[in-house]
Design a protein around this motif. Structure first.
Motif, PDB file in Angstrom:
ATOM      1  N   PHE A   1      -7.928   8.558   0.241  1.00 53.85           N
ATOM      2  CA  PHE A   1      -7.937   7.674  -0.925  1.00 53.85           C
ATOM      3  C   PHE A   1      -8.770   8.256  -2.061  1.00 53.85           C
ATOM      4  O   PHE A   1      -8.429   8.124  -3.235  1.00 53.85           O
ATOM      5  CB  PHE A   1      -8.405   6.268  -0.540  1.00 53.85           C
ATOM      6  CG  PHE A   1      -7.299   5.423   0.030  1.00 53.85           C
ATOM      7  CD1 PHE A   1      -6.279   4.938  -0.796  1.00 53.85           C
ATOM      8  CD2 PHE A   1      -7.244   5.123   1.381  1.00 53.85           C
ATOM      9  CE1 PHE A   1      -5.239   4.174  -0.276  1.00 53.85           C
ATOM     10  CE2 PHE A   1      -6.200   4.362   1.904  1.00 53.85           C
ATOM     11  CZ  PHE A   1      -5.203   3.886   1.070  1.00 53.85           C
ATOM     12  N   ILE A   2      -9.873   8.936  -1.691  1.00 50.13           N
ATOM     13  CA  ILE A   2     -10.687   9.599  -2.712  1.00 50.13           C
ATOM     14  C   ILE A   2      -9.847  10.664  -3.427  1.00 50.13           C
ATOM     15  O   ILE A   2      -9.867  10.784  -4.658  1.00 50.13           O
ATOM     16  CB  ILE A   2     -11.939  10.251  -2.065  1.00 50.13           C
ATOM     17  CG1 ILE A   2     -12.906   9.163  -1.577  1.00 50.13           C
ATOM     18  CG2 ILE A   2     -12.619  11.208  -3.032  1.00 50.13           C
ATOM     19  CD1 ILE A   2     -13.638   8.400  -2.660  1.00 50.13           C
TER      20      ILE A   2
ATOM     21  N   PHE B   1      -0.858   9.037   6.940  1.00 47.75           N
ATOM     22  CA  PHE B   1      -1.779   7.928   6.743  1.00 47.75           C
ATOM     23  C   PHE B   1      -1.464   6.774   7.699  1.00 47.75           C
ATOM     24  O   PHE B   1      -2.364   6.233   8.354  1.00 47.75           O
ATOM     25  CB  PHE B   1      -1.724   7.461   5.289  1.00 47.75           C
ATOM     26  CG  PHE B   1      -2.392   6.149   5.052  1.00 47.75           C
ATOM     27  CD1 PHE B   1      -3.775   6.020   5.174  1.00 47.75           C
ATOM     28  CD2 PHE B   1      -1.650   5.027   4.721  1.00 47.75           C
ATOM     29  CE1 PHE B   1      -4.400   4.798   4.959  1.00 47.75           C
ATOM     30  CE2 PHE B   1      -2.262   3.796   4.509  1.00 47.75           C
ATOM     31  CZ  PHE B   1      -3.633   3.689   4.635  1.00 47.75           C
TER      32      PHE B   1
ATOM     33  N   VAL C   1       0.844  -1.204   0.000  1.00 48.49           N
ATOM     34  CA  VAL C   1       0.000   0.000   0.000  1.00 48.49           C
ATOM     35  C   VAL C   1       0.877   1.250   0.000  1.00 48.49           C
ATOM     36  O   VAL C   1       0.616   2.211  -0.728  1.00 48.49           O
ATOM     37  CB  VAL C   1      -0.963   0.004   1.204  1.00 48.49           C
ATOM     38  CG1 VAL C   1      -1.745   1.316   1.262  1.00 48.49           C
ATOM     39  CG2 VAL C   1      -1.916  -1.174   1.126  1.00 48.49           C
TER      40      VAL C   1
ATOM     41  N   ARG D   1      -8.918   8.782   6.322  1.00 45.77           N
ATOM     42  CA  ARG D   1      -8.306   7.801   5.428  1.00 45.77           C
ATOM     43  C   ARG D   1      -9.131   7.635   4.164  1.00 45.77           C
ATOM     44  O   ARG D   1      -8.586   7.566   3.063  1.00 45.77           O
ATOM     45  CB  ARG D   1      -8.139   6.464   6.157  1.00 45.77           C
ATOM     46  CG  ARG D   1      -7.052   6.537   7.229  1.00 45.77           C
ATOM     47  CD  ARG D   1      -6.804   5.186   7.855  1.00 45.77           C
ATOM     48  NE  ARG D   1      -7.560   4.996   9.093  1.00 45.77           N
ATOM     49  CZ  ARG D   1      -7.742   3.820   9.674  1.00 45.77           C
ATOM     50  NH1 ARG D   1      -7.240   2.720   9.132  1.00 45.77           N
ATOM     51  NH2 ARG D   1      -8.411   3.734  10.816  1.00 45.77           N
ATOM     52  N   TYR D   2     -10.440   7.603   4.336  1.00 45.99           N
ATOM     53  CA  TYR D   2     -11.328   7.514   3.175  1.00 45.99           C
ATOM     54  C   TYR D   2     -11.118   8.721   2.262  1.00 45.99           C
ATOM     55  O   TYR D   2     -10.892   8.583   1.055  1.00 45.99           O
ATOM     56  CB  TYR D   2     -12.785   7.438   3.628  1.00 45.99           C
ATOM     57  CG  TYR D   2     -13.780   7.428   2.505  1.00 45.99           C
ATOM     58  CD1 TYR D   2     -13.835   6.347   1.624  1.00 45.99           C
ATOM     59  CD2 TYR D   2     -14.659   8.486   2.316  1.00 45.99           C
ATOM     60  CE1 TYR D   2     -14.744   6.336   0.576  1.00 45.99           C
ATOM     61  CE2 TYR D   2     -15.574   8.476   1.278  1.00 45.99           C
ATOM     62  CZ  TYR D   2     -15.622   7.403   0.415  1.00 45.99           C
ATOM     63  OH  TYR D   2     -16.522   7.387  -0.624  1.00 45.99           O
TER      64      TYR D   2
ATOM     65  N   LEU E   1       0.876   4.179  -2.771  1.00 45.92           N
ATOM     66  CA  LEU E   1       0.739   5.610  -2.514  1.00 45.92           C
ATOM     67  C   LEU E   1       1.923   6.376  -3.083  1.00 45.92           C
ATOM     68  O   LEU E   1       1.777   7.453  -3.667  1.00 45.92           O
ATOM     69  CB  LEU E   1       0.609   5.873  -1.013  1.00 45.92           C
ATOM     70  CG  LEU E   1      -0.712   5.410  -0.385  1.00 45.92           C
ATOM     71  CD1 LEU E   1      -0.674   5.558   1.123  1.00 45.92           C
ATOM     72  CD2 LEU E   1      -1.897   6.188  -0.971  1.00 45.92           C
TER      73      LEU E   1
ATOM     74  N   ARG F   1      -6.563  10.746  -3.607  1.00 49.07           N
ATOM     75  CA  ARG F   1      -5.530  10.050  -4.389  1.00 49.07           C
ATOM     76  C   ARG F   1      -6.096   9.565  -5.715  1.00 49.07           C
ATOM     77  O   ARG F   1      -5.439   9.611  -6.750  1.00 49.07           O
ATOM     78  CB  ARG F   1      -4.993   8.837  -3.620  1.00 49.07           C
ATOM     79  CG  ARG F   1      -3.963   9.130  -2.570  1.00 49.07           C
ATOM     80  CD  ARG F   1      -2.711   9.752  -3.115  1.00 49.07           C
ATOM     81  NE  ARG F   1      -2.787  11.194  -3.140  1.00 49.07           N
ATOM     82  CZ  ARG F   1      -1.927  11.958  -3.801  1.00 49.07           C
ATOM     83  NH1 ARG F   1      -0.941  11.428  -4.500  1.00 49.07           N
ATOM     84  NH2 ARG F   1      -2.065  13.252  -3.785  1.00 49.07           N
ATOM     85  N   LYS F   2      -7.319   9.063  -5.647  1.00 51.29           N
ATOM     86  CA  LYS F   2      -7.989   8.581  -6.857  1.00 51.29           C
ATOM     87  C   LYS F   2      -8.085   9.707  -7.887  1.00 51.29           C
ATOM     88  O   LYS F   2      -7.722   9.527  -9.052  1.00 51.29           O
ATOM     89  CB  LYS F   2      -9.382   8.073  -6.489  1.00 51.29           C
ATOM     90  CG  LYS F   2     -10.187   7.454  -7.623  1.00 51.29           C
ATOM     91  CD  LYS F   2     -11.538   6.979  -7.081  1.00 51.29           C
ATOM     92  CE  LYS F   2     -12.588   6.804  -8.153  1.00 51.29           C
ATOM     93  NZ  LYS F   2     -12.405   5.595  -8.966  1.00 51.29           N
TER      94      LYS F   2
ATOM     95  N   CYS G   1      -3.724   5.112  10.645  1.00 49.84           N
ATOM     96  CA  CYS G   1      -3.994   3.675  10.785  1.00 49.84           C
ATOM     97  C   CYS G   1      -3.765   3.231  12.236  1.00 49.84           C
ATOM     98  O   CYS G   1      -4.558   2.473  12.791  1.00 49.84           O
ATOM     99  CB  CYS G   1      -3.100   2.858   9.849  1.00 49.84           C
ATOM    100  SG  CYS G   1      -3.527   3.047   8.101  1.00 49.84           S
TER     101      CYS G   1
ATOM    102  N   GLY H   1      -6.596   4.100  14.756  1.00 47.78           N
ATOM    103  CA  GLY H   1      -7.851   3.334  14.785  1.00 47.78           C
ATOM    104  C   GLY H   1      -9.045   4.021  14.144  1.00 47.78           C
ATOM    105  O   GLY H   1      -8.904   4.966  13.372  1.00 47.78           O
ATOM    106  N   ASP H   2     -10.217   3.537  14.511  1.00 47.40           N
ATOM    107  CA  ASP H   2     -11.465   3.886  13.831  1.00 47.40           C
ATOM    108  C   ASP H   2     -11.793   5.380  13.797  1.00 47.40           C
ATOM    109  O   ASP H   2     -12.537   5.831  12.921  1.00 47.40           O
ATOM    110  CB  ASP H   2     -12.633   3.131  14.482  1.00 47.40           C
ATOM    111  CG  ASP H   2     -12.607   1.643  14.130  1.00 47.40           C
ATOM    112  OD1 ASP H   2     -11.985   1.288  13.094  1.00 47.40           O
ATOM    113  OD2 ASP H   2     -13.202   0.847  14.878  1.00 47.40           O
TER     114      ASP H   2
ATOM    115  N   LEU I   1     -11.139   6.960  10.374  1.00 45.61           N
ATOM    116  CA  LEU I   1     -11.637   6.320   9.145  1.00 45.61           C
ATOM    117  C   LEU I   1     -11.981   7.340   8.065  1.00 45.61           C
ATOM    118  O   LEU I   1     -11.680   7.153   6.887  1.00 45.61           O
ATOM    119  CB  LEU I   1     -12.867   5.458   9.466  1.00 45.61           C
ATOM    120  CG  LEU I   1     -12.564   4.109  10.129  1.00 45.61           C
ATOM    121  CD1 LEU I   1     -13.859   3.425  10.549  1.00 45.61           C
ATOM    122  CD2 LEU I   1     -11.769   3.211   9.193  1.00 45.61           C
ATOM    123  N   GLN I   2     -12.618   8.443   8.504  1.00 45.03           N
ATOM    124  CA  GLN I   2     -13.020   9.465   7.533  1.00 45.03           C
ATOM    125  C   GLN I   2     -11.819  10.075   6.821  1.00 45.03           C
ATOM    126  O   GLN I   2     -11.814  10.197   5.600  1.00 45.03           O
ATOM    127  CB  GLN I   2     -13.829  10.564   8.241  1.00 45.03           C
ATOM    128  CG  GLN I   2     -14.434  11.593   7.289  1.00 45.03           C
ATOM    129  CD  GLN I   2     -15.587  11.016   6.469  1.00 45.03           C
ATOM    130  OE1 GLN I   2     -16.524  10.448   7.037  1.00 45.03           O
ATOM    131  NE2 GLN I   2     -15.525  11.143   5.153  1.00 45.03           N
TER     132      GLN I   2
END
Lengths: 137, 137
Positions: B87-88, B69, B52, B83-84, B56, B90-91, B73, B76-77, B80-81
DNA sequence: AAACAAGATAGAGTTAACTCGAAGTCTATC
DNA sequence: GATAGACTTCGAGTTAACTCTATCTTGTTT
């Protein structure tokens, strides 16, 4: 035929004057002529050449190799084969990079889905326990 | 569960041991455990995490941002936002890079044809005189 | 003519991402 | 238990591509 100053060219190509002078220092702009007092005068064709330089740069080609190409251009027709070969090789390189990016995009997409699901569940644990076999009960 | 040494991982991921130690030094590998004597033991999941990281990196993300990032990780939870979102983002970046490469490829293709023609003619002049109007005779 | 922006050079500084050297420690084999 | 080879850390060195600073010159404007 009208010409442009270094700052005009910088603005037009979204570069800095520092970068342009650096390119010149590295021998990338031997074709740019000067006034009698030494000020650079960029012709339209110089800007086109700079666009080619930027194009090569965006393929990941290092400046020293771009300089080789520029030298070949100055050397005239005897280097046509080298220049052709170089662009063929660049083409292959860019195509490889696009393939690489495709694979990268796949993993990224995967991660987008991973985190989307995790967000909806409120925890990453939804993924973690996937591989643990749940005994019949 | 079996583990791998740093040189095994280096070979598998086509990196050097120097690079892996550098990543560790930069905080990219906080999850890698050690033997009591301090030797790194890479788990299968560590290798996945490294993939991963490499992914990146291939999007052009600098190591310091990748570290963010990794830190998320570890947190923890609650992250999450972030990290999401990352990735969006990065996309989108990769998609933009692919668009950019497409344009680059177009210019390269152009140049390939240019030099192909020039080679066939034995001189670049076939292109240079294009714009000069030839009077009727 | 004085000011001032924009041009020039030379060379130093920056940043990212390694890359390596030195010196020491571990571990497996003879 | 000695030797070899792989491991460790720390910190210095490298490279590419800028990026900037200092100092000077040029050209335009008031």
């Amino acid at each position: 035929m009208n010409t442009y100053t270094i700052s005009e060219v910088a603005k037009q190509l979204n570069l800095t004057v520092y970068t342009l002078r650096y390119y010149d220092k590295e021998g990338l702009l031997p074709f740019v002529e000067r006034t009698s007092s030494g000020i650079r005068m960029f012709k339209e064709s110089d800007i086109e050449a700079l666009k080619v330089i930027e194009c090569l740069k965006s393929t990941g080609m290092p400046i020293k190799e771009i300089k080789n190409f520029i030298d070949w251009c100055s050397d005239g027709d005897s280097t046509l084969q080298q220049r052709y070969d170089m662009f063929i090789e660049r083409k292959a390189s860019v195509e490889a990079q696009m393939e690489e990016l495709k694979k990268t995009l796949e993993l990224i997409d995967h991660k987008c889905n991973y985190y989307k699901t995790a967000l909806e569940a409120g925890t990453e644990d939804v993924h973690k326990s996937n591989k643990i076999e749940i005994p019949h009960s």
